[in-house]
Design a protein around this motif. Structure first.
Motif, short mmCIF file in Angstrom:
data_model
loop_
_atom_site.label_atom_id
_atom_site.label_comp_id
_atom_site.label_asym_id
_atom_site.label_seq_id
_atom_site.Cartn_x
_atom_site.Cartn_y
_atom_site.Cartn_z
N GLU A 1 -17.76 -101.66 -7.47
CA GLU A 1 -16.64 -102.33 -6.79
C GLU A 1 -16.96 -103.80 -6.53
O GLU A 1 -16.10 -104.67 -6.70
CB GLU A 1 -16.31 -101.61 -5.48
CG GLU A 1 -15.15 -102.20 -4.73
CD GLU A 1 -13.81 -102.07 -5.43
OE1 GLU A 1 -12.86 -102.73 -4.97
OE2 GLU A 1 -13.70 -101.33 -6.42
N TRP B 1 -15.06 -100.99 -19.31
CA TRP B 1 -14.43 -102.30 -19.20
C TRP B 1 -14.44 -102.94 -20.58
O TRP B 1 -15.44 -102.86 -21.30
CB TRP B 1 -15.18 -103.19 -18.24
CG TRP B 1 -15.20 -102.72 -16.81
CD1 TRP B 1 -14.80 -101.50 -16.34
CD2 TRP B 1 -15.65 -103.45 -15.69
NE1 TRP B 1 -14.97 -101.44 -14.98
CE2 TRP B 1 -15.49 -102.62 -14.55
CE3 TRP B 1 -16.16 -104.72 -15.52
CZ2 TRP B 1 -15.84 -103.04 -13.28
CZ3 TRP B 1 -16.51 -105.13 -14.25
CH2 TRP B 1 -16.34 -104.31 -13.14
N TYR C 1 -6.31 -109.97 -16.19
CA TYR C 1 -7.06 -108.73 -16.05
C TYR C 1 -6.10 -107.61 -15.74
O TYR C 1 -5.01 -107.82 -15.22
CB TYR C 1 -8.13 -108.83 -14.95
CG TYR C 1 -7.59 -108.97 -13.55
CD1 TYR C 1 -7.31 -107.83 -12.78
CD2 TYR C 1 -7.34 -110.21 -13.00
CE1 TYR C 1 -6.80 -107.96 -11.50
CE2 TYR C 1 -6.84 -110.35 -11.72
CZ TYR C 1 -6.57 -109.21 -10.97
OH TYR C 1 -6.05 -109.34 -9.71
N TYR D 1 -6.38 -103.64 -14.05
CA TYR D 1 -7.26 -102.72 -13.34
C TYR D 1 -6.62 -101.34 -13.31
O TYR D 1 -5.46 -101.20 -12.94
CB TYR D 1 -7.53 -103.21 -11.91
CG TYR D 1 -8.33 -102.26 -11.08
CD1 TYR D 1 -9.63 -101.94 -11.44
CD2 TYR D 1 -7.80 -101.67 -9.95
CE1 TYR D 1 -10.38 -101.05 -10.68
CE2 TYR D 1 -8.54 -100.78 -9.18
CZ TYR D 1 -9.82 -100.49 -9.55
OH TYR D 1 -10.57 -99.62 -8.82
N ARG E 1 -16.54 -105.59 -9.78
CA ARG E 1 -15.11 -105.73 -10.11
C ARG E 1 -14.49 -106.87 -9.31
O ARG E 1 -13.77 -107.71 -9.87
CB ARG E 1 -14.37 -104.42 -9.82
CG ARG E 1 -12.89 -104.46 -10.20
CD ARG E 1 -12.18 -103.19 -9.80
NE ARG E 1 -12.03 -103.06 -8.37
CZ ARG E 1 -11.06 -103.66 -7.66
NH1 ARG E 1 -10.16 -104.41 -8.25
NH2 ARG E 1 -11.00 -103.48 -6.36
N THR F 1 -9.86 -105.53 -19.32
CA THR F 1 -9.36 -104.34 -18.63
C THR F 1 -10.53 -103.70 -17.91
O THR F 1 -11.62 -103.54 -18.46
CB THR F 1 -8.73 -103.31 -19.60
OG1 THR F 1 -9.69 -102.88 -20.55
CG2 THR F 1 -7.52 -103.89 -20.31
N LEU F 2 -10.29 -103.36 -16.66
CA LEU F 2 -11.30 -102.73 -15.82
C LEU F 2 -10.82 -101.30 -15.60
O LEU F 2 -10.09 -101.02 -14.68
CB LEU F 2 -11.44 -103.48 -14.49
CG LEU F 2 -11.58 -105.00 -14.60
CD1 LEU F 2 -11.52 -105.65 -13.23
CD2 LEU F 2 -12.85 -105.36 -15.32
N ASN F 3 -11.21 -100.43 -16.51
CA ASN F 3 -10.69 -99.06 -16.53
C ASN F 3 -11.77 -98.07 -16.14
O ASN F 3 -12.43 -97.48 -16.98
CB ASN F 3 -10.13 -98.75 -17.93
CG ASN F 3 -9.37 -97.46 -17.98
OD1 ASN F 3 -9.14 -96.81 -16.97
ND2 ASN F 3 -8.98 -97.07 -19.18
N ILE G 1 -12.69 -110.30 -10.74
CA ILE G 1 -11.30 -110.63 -10.39
C ILE G 1 -11.22 -112.01 -9.74
O ILE G 1 -10.36 -112.82 -10.10
CB ILE G 1 -10.69 -109.54 -9.49
CG1 ILE G 1 -10.45 -108.27 -10.31
CG2 ILE G 1 -9.39 -110.02 -8.85
CD1 ILE G 1 -10.05 -107.06 -9.49
#
Length: 90
Positions: A67, A38, A86, A88, A70, A32-34, A74
Motif C-alpha cells: 500500500e 502491476w 494510472y 487501480y 502504491r 495499472t495497479l491490479n 500515485i
C-alpha cells in the motif's frame, strides 16, 4: 517486456525509484495497479514493464508495504505534468 518478481522483502524506496524512472521514460504513459500484478504500458497499449508481487496477503506488514508503494507511485504520477495515467483495481 521486463518482468520483476517481488516477495514480501522488497525495498519500498528502491522499487519506488525504479518504477518512477520507468514511468518517466518517453514511451511509457500508463500503469495499472491490479492487486499483485502491476503493468506499465507504452502509448500503443503494450506492456513494457511488469511487477508481480508474490506476497501472502495474510501478512499485514507485506500488505502495508504494498500500500505504501502504491501511494508513492500515485503521488508521483499526480505530480507529473503530462498525460501519464494510472488505474487501480482491488
Amino acid at each position: 517486456m521486463v518482468q520483476t518478481l517481488l516477495d514480501e522483502t522488497f525495498d519500498i524506496e528502491l522499487i519506488t525509484k525504479k518504477i518512477q524512472s520507468q514511468i518517466s521514460e518517453w514511451r511509457c504513459n500508463k500503469i495499472t495497479l491490479n492487486g499483485v500484478k502491476w503493468e506499465i504500458f507504452d502509448h500503443e497499449g503494450t506492456t513494457v514493464y511488469s511487477y508481480v508481487f508474490n506476497i501472502d496477503f495474510n501478512d499485514i506488514e507485506a500488505r502495508i508495504k504494498l500500500e505504501d508503494l502504491r501511494l508513492n507511485i500515485i503521488h508521483f504520477i499526480e505530480s507529473l505534468k503530462d498525460d501519464t495515467e494510472y488505474q487501480y483495481y482491488l
